[in-house]
Each structure stands twice: as structure tokens, then as C-alpha cells.
Design an enzyme around this catalytic site. Structure first.
Site, PDB file in Angstrom:
ATOM      1  N   CYS A  78      -7.266   6.964   1.783  1.00 15.99           N
ATOM      2  CA  CYS A  78      -7.195   8.276   2.396  1.00 15.99           C
ATOM      3  C   CYS A  78      -7.609   9.191   1.149  1.00 15.99           C
ATOM      4  O   CYS A  78      -7.117   9.212   0.115  1.00 15.99           O
ATOM      5  CB  CYS A  78      -5.518   8.696   2.594  1.00 15.99           C
ATOM      6  N   VAL A  79      -8.394  10.207   1.628  1.00 16.07           N
ATOM      7  CA  VAL A  79      -8.956  11.024   0.515  1.00 16.07           C
ATOM      8  C   VAL A  79      -8.032  11.964  -0.063  1.00 16.07           C
ATOM      9  O   VAL A  79      -7.853  12.430  -1.299  1.00 16.07           O
ATOM     10  CB  VAL A  79     -10.431  11.845   1.114  1.00 16.07           C
TER      11      VAL A  79
END
Lengths: 130, 135
Positions: A78-79
């Protein structure tokens, strides 16, 4: 069955990543498909190639990378969670002006939409965490 | 998207001791764009996430609790709060934010989002879900 796996804890501190790894491996051996493995919360720390665990212990990060190479797995970090915790690939390094990268082979950084899509597209979402 | 599933986000932890509550809310907000049938549940210490009048100045963290009030605008209208969890902590509905949504099929009438349910009722709701997120 088509599965999405979510990993919510980092390596070593919790068993979650180990359990997720063994579950994923067993599912593949039984002929199930893994749509995606999504790393969230501290789980993003499973994707740094800079860990150096003792030689007589398992290498959690390398194990994921090898499983991904063997089965063409989609390992997604997840960024937003990665930015908080310093997991960086080339794109993130450029975007956020960082002087280094640390992402491990086989992992990629993308958005939370990838997790939601996994929930929609898979028969089951299986969550590993604390 | 034609493939609509019943999504349940279960929130079990207090808001600031760990990041789970905030990062759960981030998934809910992003997930809203996918137009699924979304519900949230607050159980155990998770009920503290909805307590009104939160002040985080003393702990140096961002107070993200106002974001819950925006959930109605994201068409997240089903927020289950477990009765037993509230009672065990000496809380009542009056201690929580008043969360509402506007029903476009009812002349934009403002309706309560929070549904106070017993543990047994919540178990029934859980059994009907297709995708469970657990934070």
C-alpha cells in the site's frame, strides 16, 4: 478458489506474515489461485530488501520474493502505508525526492484500491494480522 | 461496476494507541469509490473511535475523528455499534458523534447512520457479509 491475501503485520515481530506465507504456499500447492497479496499497516515492512536476519533464522522477505518469482504472484504494498514507513521504489523515490530505494524483488507499490479490488474479484479475502 | 458485494469493515481498537483505526478509515474512504454495499462495525475498544469531542493536542497526533462525520457523503450509511461494548465501557449513544446521511430517495431527509445492535444481532449481520475487513 481465487484468493486475495492481506498481511497487516511486519516480519518477525508478529507471526502474521509467516502464517500468510505458509497459507499462500499451501493454497498454491492445492491448486488454488492467488489473485493478489496485499501488504498493509506495518505489513509493508515485509517488502524491504534491506533486512538481514540471522543466518540460522528464516528470511521472511526473501521467502516472499522467491514465492512470487516461482508463481508469478502479485505482491502489492500500500502506497499510503509505505510512505509513512519508508518503503520506497524508483517511482516513489522520484516523486518524494528520496535518496534511496529499498523495495524487494517481486513487490510493487500501489494504492488501496488494489485491496478493495481484491475483495471484489476474489472468492475469499483472507486477512492475517494481530 | 455490476459486481456488488457486501463489504464489512470491523473496527476493534481504540483510535490512537495504534494506527489501525486511521488506516481502516483510509480503506473505507478509498473503497467508497468502488460502489459496494458497505457497512462498518465498531466493537470492543473500537467504540472509542466514535466518541465525540476528541482532543489529541496532548498526544501530538492528528485528530481524525471529524472524518467519520463525512462517511454519509461517501454513501457509507450503515454503522453498527455493539451495545455490549459500549456498556462495558460506561458509554452510551450520547457519548458518540451523531452520524447522519441524507436519503436522496426521501427528499434528502437526514437519517441516523448508527445502528445500536447486540452482540447476537451483529453476529447475524456478520454472517450476511461477503468480504470482511478486520482492523
Amino acid at each position: 478458489m481465487n484468493l486475495t491475501i492481506q498481511v497487516n503485520e511486519g516480519p518477525y515481530q508478529h507471526q502474521a506474515s509467516d502464517s500468510a506465507y505458509f497459507f499462500t504456499k499451501a493454497a498454491l500447492e492445492k491448486g488454488h489461485e492467488i489473485f493478489r497479496v496485499f501488504f498493509y499497516h506495518d505489513g509493508v515492512n515485509n517488502g524491504t530488501r534491506l533486512t538481514t536476519p540471522p543466518q540460522d533464522d528464516r528470511n521472511v522477505v526473501k521467502r516472499w520474493s522467491e514465492l512470487a518469482a516461482e508463481h508469478d504472484l502479485d505482491l502489492v504494498i500500500c502506497v499510503a502505508a509505505a510512505q509513512r514507513r519508508g518503503i520506497v521504489d524508483d517511482g516513489e523515490a522520484e516523486r518524494n525526492k528520496k535518496d534511496a530505494t529499498n523495495i524487494a524483488p517481486g513487490f510493487r507499490i500501489s494504492g488501496l484500491g488494489q485491496l478493495v479490488e481484491g475483495g471484489i474479484q476474489s472468492d475469499r479475502l483472507v486477512v492475517f494480522g494481530d | 461496476m455490476s459486481n456488488i458485494k457486501k463489504f464489512m469493515y470491523v473496527n476493534r481498537r481504540a483510535p490512537y494507541g495504534t494506527i489501525y483505526a486511521w488506516e481502516s478509515l483510509e480503506v473505507v474512504l478509498i473503497g467508497a469509490a468502488f460502489e459496494q454495499d458497505v457497512s462498518l462495525a465498531f466493537i470492543d475498544d473500537g467504540v472509542y473511535q466514535l466518541v465525540k469531542g476528541q482532543d489529541t493536542a496532548g498526544i501530538g497526533m492528528k485528530n481524525f475523528s471529524p472524518t467519520y462525520a463525512a462517511l454519509g457523503d461517501y454513501e457509507v450509511t450503515k454503522i453498527y455499534v455493539e451495545k455490549e461494548s459500549l456498556e462495558e465501557r460506561g458509554l452510551t449513544l450520547d457519548d458518540l458523534q451523531h452520524l447522519v446521511w441524507e436519503d436522496e430517495d426521501d427528499d434528502w431527509a437526514e437519517k441516523d447512520s448508527i445502528r445500536l445492535v447486540s452482540c447476537a444481532e451483529l453476529a447475524q449481520v456478520f454472517a450476511e457479509q461477503e468480504v470482511m475487513f478486520n482492523f
